[in-house]
Enzyme design. Sequence first.
Site, short mmCIF file in Angstrom:
data_model
loop_
_atom_site.label_atom_id
_atom_site.label_comp_id
_atom_site.label_asym_id
_atom_site.label_seq_id
_atom_site.Cartn_x
_atom_site.Cartn_y
_atom_site.Cartn_z
N GLY A 104 3.99 11.25 -19.83
CA GLY A 104 4.11 12.53 -20.53
C GLY A 104 4.61 13.71 -19.72
O GLY A 104 4.82 14.77 -20.26
N SER A 162 11.38 6.80 -19.82
CA SER A 162 10.05 6.30 -20.19
C SER A 162 9.93 6.02 -21.69
O SER A 162 8.91 5.50 -22.13
CB SER A 162 8.97 7.30 -19.75
OG SER A 162 9.15 8.55 -20.38
N TYR A 182 13.46 13.94 -9.74
CA TYR A 182 14.49 14.58 -10.57
C TYR A 182 15.46 13.49 -11.03
O TYR A 182 16.62 13.47 -10.61
CB TYR A 182 15.31 15.61 -9.79
CG TYR A 182 14.58 16.80 -9.24
CD1 TYR A 182 13.30 17.15 -9.66
CD2 TYR A 182 15.20 17.62 -8.29
CE1 TYR A 182 12.66 18.26 -9.14
CE2 TYR A 182 14.57 18.73 -7.77
CZ TYR A 182 13.29 19.05 -8.19
OH TYR A 182 12.68 20.16 -7.66
#
Length: 517
Positions: free
Chosen positions: A115, A123, A458
């Site tokens: 999340g 993901s 990143y």
Amino acid sequence: MAKATTLLAILLVLVFNLSCFSSLTLAARDDSVYESFLQCLKSKTNPQDQISDIVYPQTNLSYTSVLRAYIRNARLNTSTTPKPLIIITPKQISHVQAAVICTKRVDYQLKIRSGGHDYEGISYISNVPFFVLDMFNLRSMEVDVKNETAWVQSGATLGELYYKIRKKSKVHGFPAGYGLAVDNVLDVQMVDANGKLLDRKTMGEGLFWAIRGGGGGSFGVIISYKIRLVSVPETVTVFRVERTLEENATDFVFKWQLVAPKTDNGLFMRMLLQPSTSKTNKTQKTIRASIVALYLGNADTLVSLLAKEFPEMELKKDNCNETSWIQSVIWWANYDIGTSPEVLLDRDIDSAKFLKRKSDYVQTPIPKDKLNGIWQLMIELGKTGLVFNPYGGRMSEIPATKTPFPHRAGNLFKIQYSVTWDEAGSTAENEYLSQPRKLYRYMTPFVSKNPRGAFFPYRDLDIGVMKAGKNSYEEGSVYGQKYFNGNFDRLVKVKTAVDPDNFFRNEQSIPTLPTKA
Ligand SMILES: *[C@@H]1O[C@H](CO)[C@@H](O)[C@H](O)[C@H]1NC(C)=O
Ligand SMILES: *[C@@H]1O[C@H](CO)[C@@H](O)[C@H](O)[C@H]1NC(C)=O
Ligand SMILES: *[C@@H]1O[C@H](CO)[C@@H](O)[C@H](O)[C@H]1NC(C)=O
Ligand SMILES: *[C@@H]1O[C@H](CO)[C@@H](O)[C@H](O)[C@H]1NC(C)=O
Ligand SMILES: *[C@@H]1O[C@H](CO)[C@@H](O)[C@H](O)[C@H]1NC(C)=O
Ligand SMILES: *[C@@H]1O[C@H](CO)[C@@H](O)[C@H](O)[C@H]1NC(C)=O
């Protein structure tokens, strides 16, 4: 041109028809995959668990809201973005174990989502049929101030962790987001590719090394980490100082490169660079350079330190704000000092901007006379900013092999390229994506090389992706060397030992060694 269009049209019709036909058979297959998966889950869990309550097929009315909740990039929130067949939202460790075993059984890919920011959506997106294991229900935390430790489940957010620590202590914090979090991980709970629950002792030090910076998702499903809290002073100081080109921003940026990586260990000074307009002439384009900083001490000490090291900044006590560590966290998140810490509990679900990020490392200061060319290109591009994050300090004391994260030794600072936009659609997307890519190309002479380093958190799919076929080791080496330098091969060895079938994989996971033909 006309010929090309016609050909393309014919091709499109063909593809369209084919997909109509195959979607029927696919739907039937999807239903049967869902049924077998559910049966398997039921057989592996406690009947009281009502396991079907944590499984969302595409036909479920809540499927879309569950999927969107943790999309952190609007670019990946379109009708054509590939969607998981099923989303599983475990509430207990046994659900994770069952999900791993049963996903393997139906031979789908499993994407794991906890999340936080995931710039490229790896993901919750895949080009092959897949499920998402969404960890948002597993977010409990136990903070033990006496022992200065905490157990934190992987679905928790950093804001929630900071909030929880603050409830228990004013003199403790956690250094996430400064490149020092992995050094403060003491233990772990992880479900491996066989559905087995491991901790530090049962997994062994090789695997424990790998998951602290190598990306837990290549090795298993991280359930929770035990972390060491660090002490913070009761009073810290923050400030923000800005210069435009008319105010000698070029000198300011050049000097920052010399000071920020070498200064006092208690001082973190980030530099933001943005195209902007001149304050005195609204048609004149300029660059705005801002230093935003946190000092673990009071304002008087900070002002006299910077008067010596960075007189050009002309920092006054009036520019500084003395506050608590938790308020400094709130300030970094762009809220005013004094805002109630409850803002840290806001998960900000189902809201995202369109964005692209890239990264680089700088090892020798960019010469002053080269900065102008960078400013010109940034002004021409119009919307792409740079963030310079200093290394040095405590980070430079940590050897490159201590954790998989190799970039702390030998670098002056990290660059983040950042562009964020509001317009939907592929025209805007192509334009905005091209900006940081052009700037990245331009920066080549000034940044690390062989390999050109990149910052793993990143995520940037431009620097290589793995297709997980027979070339996965070669494909993985391309981005793997950039993210992990010399640690890459050690990560591959661990991966090959613990997950030889490459069950836990994504576009930029650690590959396994090729099997001998
Ligand atoms: C959707 O899925 C949730 C979780 O499994 C379940 O509680 C709910 O009843 C389902 N709703 C529908 C309309 O199928
Ligand atoms: C705190 O640490 C002590 C000493 O290491 C240990 O004996 C104790 O079990 C720890 N307490 C908890 C709650 O982990
Ligand atoms: C910029 O630098 C020049 C030369 O060092 C100096 O004379 C001038 O006052 C500076 N301008 C600002 C706004 O600081
Ligand atoms: C403002 O900037 C523009 C663009 O550089 C320039 O053409 C114009 O002469 C400037 N105006 C003033 C009043 O300096
Ligand atoms: C310090 O924070 C307060 C509250 O946000 C703000 O009003 C004040 O302007 C800040 N002072 C400085 C020097 O930034
Ligand atoms: C996704 O798009 C829908 C509109 O199509 C919007 O309501 C939602 O907020 C968006 N979510 C994210 C995370 O971008």
